[in-house]
Scaffold this motif. Sequence first.
Motif, short mmCIF file in Angstrom:
data_model
loop_
_atom_site.label_atom_id
_atom_site.label_comp_id
_atom_site.label_asym_id
_atom_site.label_seq_id
_atom_site.Cartn_x
_atom_site.Cartn_y
_atom_site.Cartn_z
N GLY A 58 53.93 -67.40 15.56
CA GLY A 58 53.55 -68.80 15.37
C GLY A 58 52.05 -68.98 15.30
O GLY A 58 51.53 -69.77 14.51
N GLN A 59 51.31 -68.23 16.11
CA GLN A 59 49.84 -68.33 16.06
C GLN A 59 49.28 -67.77 14.76
O GLN A 59 48.31 -68.30 14.23
CB GLN A 59 49.23 -67.62 17.27
CG GLN A 59 49.44 -68.37 18.54
CD GLN A 59 48.65 -67.79 19.70
OE1 GLN A 59 48.11 -66.69 19.61
NE2 GLN A 59 48.58 -68.54 20.79
N ALA A 60 49.90 -66.73 14.25
CA ALA A 60 49.44 -66.18 12.97
C ALA A 60 49.65 -67.19 11.84
O ALA A 60 48.78 -67.35 10.97
CB ALA A 60 50.18 -64.88 12.67
N ILE A 61 50.75 -67.88 11.86
CA ILE A 61 51.02 -68.88 10.84
C ILE A 61 50.07 -70.07 10.99
O ILE A 61 49.54 -70.59 10.01
CB ILE A 61 52.49 -69.34 10.90
CG1 ILE A 61 53.40 -68.19 10.46
CG2 ILE A 61 52.74 -70.57 10.04
CD1 ILE A 61 54.86 -68.42 10.70
N ALA A 62 49.79 -70.47 12.22
CA ALA A 62 48.86 -71.59 12.45
C ALA A 62 47.45 -71.22 12.03
O ALA A 62 46.70 -72.08 11.55
CB ALA A 62 48.88 -71.98 13.93
#
Length: 83
Positions: A58-62
């Motif tokens: 999720g952090q990579a996508i954000a």
Amino acid sequence: MIDNVTIIRAASALGAGFAMIAGIGPGIGQGYAAGKGAEGVGRQPEAKGDIMTTMILGQAIAETTGIYALVVALILLFANPFL
């Protein structure tokens, strides 16, 4: 007298600055996700692997939003298509 090139460069610098403001959103979102991930691990330590994997994905996508903003700012400053 101000010519068109000067106006375009000034507007591009202003646009690059506005693009970098987009880094605020991913920073807040990643901090929130990390906090909730730590909270989840604290509640269920045996699920640490699944929680961490989901949180990092999720952090990579954000983070892509911030990277796109950086790319736009660099293009406006150094490879300006409007000149």
